[in-house]
Design an enzyme around this catalytic site. Structure first.
Site, PDB file in Angstrom:
ATOM      1  N   HIS A  28      46.816 -26.461  40.210  1.00 39.46           N
ATOM      2  CA  HIS A  28      48.164 -26.961  39.926  1.00 39.46           C
ATOM      3  C   HIS A  28      48.343 -26.977  38.421  1.00 39.46           C
ATOM      4  O   HIS A  28      47.596 -27.631  37.691  1.00 39.46           O
ATOM      5  CB  HIS A  28      48.359 -28.379  40.481  1.00 39.46           C
ATOM      6  CG  HIS A  28      49.685 -28.982  40.095  1.00 39.46           C
ATOM      7  ND1 HIS A  28      50.798 -28.906  40.886  1.00 39.46           N
ATOM      8  CD2 HIS A  28      50.067 -29.662  38.976  1.00 39.46           C
ATOM      9  CE1 HIS A  28      51.818 -29.515  40.289  1.00 39.46           C
ATOM     10  NE2 HIS A  28      51.383 -29.976  39.119  1.00 39.46           N
ATOM     11  N   HIS A  64      42.867 -24.768  44.935  1.00 40.11           N
ATOM     12  CA  HIS A  64      44.034 -24.202  44.249  1.00 40.11           C
ATOM     13  C   HIS A  64      44.144 -24.845  42.874  1.00 40.11           C
ATOM     14  O   HIS A  64      43.555 -25.898  42.616  1.00 40.11           O
ATOM     15  CB  HIS A  64      45.330 -24.417  45.049  1.00 40.11           C
ATOM     16  CG  HIS A  64      45.856 -25.818  45.009  1.00 40.11           C
ATOM     17  ND1 HIS A  64      45.323 -26.856  45.768  1.00 40.11           N
ATOM     18  CD2 HIS A  64      46.867 -26.373  44.289  1.00 40.11           C
ATOM     19  CE1 HIS A  64      45.983 -27.971  45.528  1.00 40.11           C
ATOM     20  NE2 HIS A  64      46.922 -27.708  44.625  1.00 40.11           N
ATOM     21  N   ASP A  98      51.659 -23.886  41.783  1.00 38.83           N
ATOM     22  CA  ASP A  98      50.334 -23.848  42.400  1.00 38.83           C
ATOM     23  C   ASP A  98      49.874 -22.403  42.538  1.00 38.83           C
ATOM     24  O   ASP A  98      50.641 -21.530  42.974  1.00 38.83           O
ATOM     25  CB  ASP A  98      50.360 -24.490  43.788  1.00 38.83           C
ATOM     26  CG  ASP A  98      50.367 -26.010  43.716  1.00 38.83           C
ATOM     27  OD1 ASP A  98      50.244 -26.551  42.606  1.00 38.83           O
ATOM     28  OD2 ASP A  98      50.492 -26.651  44.782  1.00 38.83           O
TER      29      ASP A  98
END
Length: 311
Positions: free
Chosen positions: A290, A288, A209
Site C-alpha cells: 500500500h 501487497h 495497492d
C-alpha cells in the site's frame, strides 16, 4: 486718445494677465483639471503584485491543486499563504520571486466551486476554482479472523499523524514519481469499502495497492528523507511494518504491510532506491504494497504525480 487706449489696455489685463494669456492659461487649467480628475482614481487602484496561476486547469476530486504565485515585489514574500475553507497552506519558494502552495482535495469533499484566498504582505486575492466530480468504486473486503476489527495503537496513530503533518521547507523530489513496486495495481485510490459487511463511514482507500509477490522489492518513488520507520513489534498493528518518506514542502509517502525494511529514520533516499519488500503485516488480507501519498496531511491521488511533473 491716449487715456482711452490706456483704459482699453487696462481692460485687457486681469491680475497681471492679458486676455490672450488668460485664454491660454484657462485651457491649461482645464487640462490640468482633467489630469487631476483621473489621477486620484489611478492612485487609488492597488498595485497587483501577486500573479497567481492554478493547475491543473480542470481539477477533479483527489487531485492536488498547485497554486503558483509570482511576485513583482520580493518584499511581499513574507507570510505568503493560500487558504481554502478553514484550512491554510504555506507557500514555499521554488524559484526567485516564485512561490507555490499545494491544496489537497479528497473523495470526501463535495465537487463544485471553491474559493482560494491568496495572501501576501499587503496583498489579497480570491480565486474561484471549479473542482469536478469523480465517481469512486465500492469494494467489499472480508478480513480473516484475527484481522477483522483490529484497532491501531495510540503510539501508532501518533507517529503516523506526526509524519503526515510534516511541512519541511526543502523540496527533495524532482520529476515524475516512480512506480514503487512492479506488481499490478490491485486497488485504486479513493475506493469506498465495506469491511465484513459493514460500510466504513468517512473512509476511502488512501492510496494505491500493488499486488506484488511477497518479498518483491519496494523502491522510493521520489527522493526524500526517511522520517518514519515502524514495526509490528513496536505496536504498528494496522500499518504493519511501515516506512514513511518526507519529500519536502508538505508532500509525504507512506509504504505499508512490508515484510522487510531496508532503511532507517534519518536516511536520505534517492528515487528508485530500495527501501523494503512486499509483505502482509498489519491489517492486510495478503501480500501487497500500500502506497499512500499525502499533501499537507491529506491523502491525494498519486496517479497524477506518476504521469506528469508536479512542481
Amino acid at each position: 486718445m491716449i487715456i482711452e487706449n490706456s483704459a482699453r489696455s487696462s481692460n485687457k489685463k486681469l491680475l497681471g494677465f492679458d486676455v490672450k494669456s488668460l485664454t491660454a492659461n484657462y485651457h491649461a487649467i482645464n487640462v490640468l483639471k482633467g489630469i487631476f480628475a483621473v489621477l486620484p482614481l489611478t492612485l487609488a487602484l492597488p498595485v497587483d503584485a501577486l500573479q497567481v496561476k492554478v493547475t491543473p486547469t480542470n481539477p477533479k476530486l483527489g487531485d492536488t491543486l498547485s497554486v503558483q504565485i509570482n511576485l513583482d515585489n520580493p518584499e511581499n514574500r513574507t507570510n505568503l499563504t493560500v487558504a481554502s475553507g478553514k484550512n491554510t497552506y504555506p507557500a514555499f519558494e521554488v524559484a526567485p520571486n516564485q512561490y507555490r502552495a499545494f491544496v489537497p482535495t479528497t473523495p470526501l469533499e463535495k465537487a463544485g466551486t471553491r474559493t482560494l484566498r491568496v495572501t501576501g504582505e499587503g496583498q489579497v486575492q480570491n480565486l474561484a476554482v471549479n473542482v469536478l466530480n469523480r465517481k469512486f468504486p465500492v469494494q467489499r473486503i472480508t478480513l480473516p479472523p484475527g484481522k477483522a476489527g483490529v484497532d491501531a495503537t495510540e503510539y501508532e496513530l501518533k507517529r503516523v499523524a506526526a509524519f503526515k503533518a510534516l511541512q519541511t521547507p526543502q523540496k527533495y523530489w524532482n520529476g515524475v514519481f516512480l512506480k514503487p513496486n512492479a506488481g499490478r495495481m490491485s486497488t485504486n485510490y479513493g475506493v469506498r469499502r465495506y469491511y465484513n459487511g459493514t460500510f466504513a463511514k468517512d473512509y476511502y482507500h488512501r492510496g494505491l495497492d500493488y499486488a506484488g509477490a511477497a518479498g518483491s522489492p519496494v523502491i522510493a518513488p521520489a527522493a526524500g528523507r526517511v522520517a518514519l520507520v515502524g514495526r509490528v513489534s513496536q505496536g504498528f498493528r494496522v500499518h504493519g511494518n511501515v516506512v514513511g518518506i518526507d519529500h519536502g514542502q508538505g508532500v509525504t509517502s507512506i509504504f505499508m504491510h512490508l515484510s522487510r525494511i531496508n532503511v532507517k529514520e534519518g536516511d536520505f533516499v534517492k528515487a528508485g532506491q530500495l527501501i523494503g519488500a512486499v509483505g502482509s503485516t498489519g491489517a492486510a488480507t495478503g501480500p501487497h504494497l500500500h502506497w499512500g501519498l499525502y499533501v499537507n496531511g491529506q491523502s491525494v491521488d498519486p496517479t497524477p504525480w506518476r504521469t506528469k511533473v508536479v512542481n
